[in-house]
Write a protein that holds these residues in place. Structure first.
Motif, mmCIF file in Angstrom:
data_model
loop_
_atom_site.group_PDB
_atom_site.id
_atom_site.type_symbol
_atom_site.label_atom_id
_atom_site.label_comp_id
_atom_site.label_asym_id
_atom_site.label_seq_id
_atom_site.Cartn_x
_atom_site.Cartn_y
_atom_site.Cartn_z
ATOM 1 N N LYS A 210 0.830 -1.188 0.000
ATOM 2 C CA LYS A 210 0.000 0.000 0.000
ATOM 3 C C LYS A 210 0.873 1.251 0.000
ATOM 4 C CE LYS A 210 -4.204 -1.792 0.437
ATOM 5 N NZ LYS A 210 -5.314 -1.518 -0.502
ATOM 6 N N GLY A 211 0.381 2.292 -0.659
ATOM 7 C CA GLY A 211 1.119 3.554 -0.667
ATOM 8 C C GLY A 211 0.828 4.342 -1.926
ATOM 9 N N PHE A 212 1.761 5.227 -2.274
ATOM 10 C CA PHE A 212 1.607 6.011 -3.500
ATOM 11 C C PHE A 212 2.977 6.394 -4.036
ATOM 12 C CE2 PHE A 212 1.708 9.158 -0.115
ATOM 13 C CZ PHE A 212 2.441 10.217 -0.627
ATOM 14 N N LYS A 213 2.988 6.743 -5.331
ATOM 15 C CA LYS A 213 4.254 7.095 -5.994
ATOM 16 C C LYS A 213 4.093 8.423 -6.715
ATOM 17 C CE LYS A 213 5.577 4.859 -9.738
ATOM 18 N NZ LYS A 213 6.143 3.820 -10.634
ATOM 19 N N LEU A 214 5.083 9.290 -6.553
ATOM 20 C CA LEU A 214 5.154 10.564 -7.262
ATOM 21 C C LEU A 214 6.159 10.435 -8.407
ATOM 22 C CD1 LEU A 214 5.380 12.962 -4.176
ATOM 23 C CD2 LEU A 214 3.370 12.627 -5.616
ATOM 24 N N GLU A 215 5.832 11.033 -9.555
ATOM 25 C CA GLU A 215 6.724 11.009 -10.717
ATOM 26 C C GLU A 215 6.950 12.442 -11.205
ATOM 27 O OE1 GLU A 215 5.973 6.947 -13.117
ATOM 28 O OE2 GLU A 215 4.222 8.277 -13.061
#
Length: 382
Positions: A174-179
């Protein structure tokens, strides 16, 4: 009531850890969970003691309340599940808008109504510079108070090449990714820099760890380090200047997040506290980019979003001021009642009372006027 409601589950405890404490290695986190488990078992024993002190009628009522709480918790779990699905649905609906924004910002497409010829007082170079919206993301980020503190003057040259920022939700883990997408630039080779946050609980900001892209700096172009030169001492055989590198503040340190050592014996209490603060600050930066900058970039570029943030803060202050005003009014009512009682006393006593209460009323009026003058027009419905 079932005994299952008084049992403890390690996964439940992990999901309730604060963000800073949860950002530990698996071994350290397991130790912390066990300590919390023992503590909670002790507290549960105390709570059962409280139940035993209640009369049978009251105890039964409390048991029903606990059953109601269980029903609430089940509904809340469904709420989190449906909210995640709803967010995913609208994230897909946002994508075409973000694509169009990217095309306009980077000059891929032109909008209607833009003059095709530059004014006479501007040369061709000026017109070429104004392709798209120059420095769009740099300006938007610098306008945000949290991010402005991270961006140094040296960083601005590289951030002018920033073309777009995206984010996506991660399911396993679980989580999130920034690009961060960059145009070719003289600072580093990477065209995309990423920052990934792994969360123990996706519904609450409980951070497990953060991972950033290793930046491939061109020689002498690193913005996270500076080169120091020191002249050799007089009489020294070595006549060449002594050079060394030193870490320096930079937004690009965001891609090298703080890491918790595997051996907790290497961390003293002061170092652990400092590390927790660093990880909380790191998550604050990431969530600000995800929740504020990406969805409302043009509002930060123009500065409109700043005004909205200020109004939110002022609204909270106003609530406190209203409470203070209510207390002042209550005090004034009490003083007026005292003055009415004084009217029944002798003339000499009345004059003394009036002289002592007069300045107090005046002082309260000045405070009230000052607070009222500082309040902006109401805008909560905007």
């Amino acid at each position: 009531m079932s005994n299952n409601k008084d049992s403890f589950n390690i996964s439940d405890l992990e999901a309730s850890l604060p963000a800073a404490a949860a950002a530990l290695s698996p071994g350290d986190r397991a130790g912390l969970v066990n300590a919390l488990k023992n503590k909670l078992q002790t507290l549960a024993g105390q709570h059962s003691d409280v139940m035993e002190t209640l009369t049978p009628k009251v105890r039964r009522r409390v048991e029903v309340l606990r059953e109601i709480q269980s029903q609430h918790d089940e509904l809340e779990a469904k709420f989190f599940e449906e909210r995640a699905a709803l967010e995913a649905k609208y994230q897909k609906l946002y994508e075409p808008l973000y694509t169009t924004r990217y095309q306009i910002v980077n000059g891929v497409v032109e909008v209607e109504g833009v003059p095709t010829e530059a004014p006479m007082d501007q040369g061709e170079d000026r017109a070429a510079e104004e392709k798209g919206v120059p420095n769009f993301w740099l300006t938007a980020m610098k306008t945000n108070e949290v991010l402005a503190e991270e961006i140094s003057e040296r960083d601005e040259g590289a951030l002018k090449y920033l073309k777009d920022i995206k984010w996506c939700r991660l399911e396993d883990p679980k989580g999130f990714k920034l690009e961060f997408f960059f145009a070719p630039n003289p600072y580093f080779k990477n065209t995309v820099l990423t920052k990934t946050y792994h969360m123990i609980d996706d519904d609450e900001p409980i951070l497990e760890k953060a991972i950033g892209t290793e930046i491939e700096w061109y020689p002498g172009k690193s913005l996270t380090q500076k080169l120091l030169k020191k002249k050799p001492r007089k009489g020294s055989k070595n006549t060449k200047p002594i050079t060394k590198t030193e870490n320096c503040e930079s937004f690009f340190n965001f891609f090298n997040p703080p890491q918790v050592p595997e051996d907790d014996d290497d961390i003293d209490e002061e170092t652990a506290e400092e590390l927790q603060n660093q990880m909380e600050q790191d998550y604050d930066i990431g969530s600000t980019i995800r929740d504020k900058i990406i969805p409302h970039a043009v509002s930060w570029f123009t500065g409109e979003a700043v005004q909205g943030d200020e109004f939110e803060d002022i609204d909270e202050d106003d609530d406190d001021e209203i409470d203070e005003d209510d207390e002042d009014e209550d005090n004034e009512d009490d003083d007026e009642d005292d003055d009415d009682d004084d009217d029944e006393e002798e003339e000499e006593g009345k004059s003394k009372k009036k002289s002592s209460t007069g300045p107090k009323k005046s002082g309260r009026a000045q405070i009230g006027e000052g607070q009222q003058g500082e309040r902006p027009p109401e805008c909560k419905q905007q």
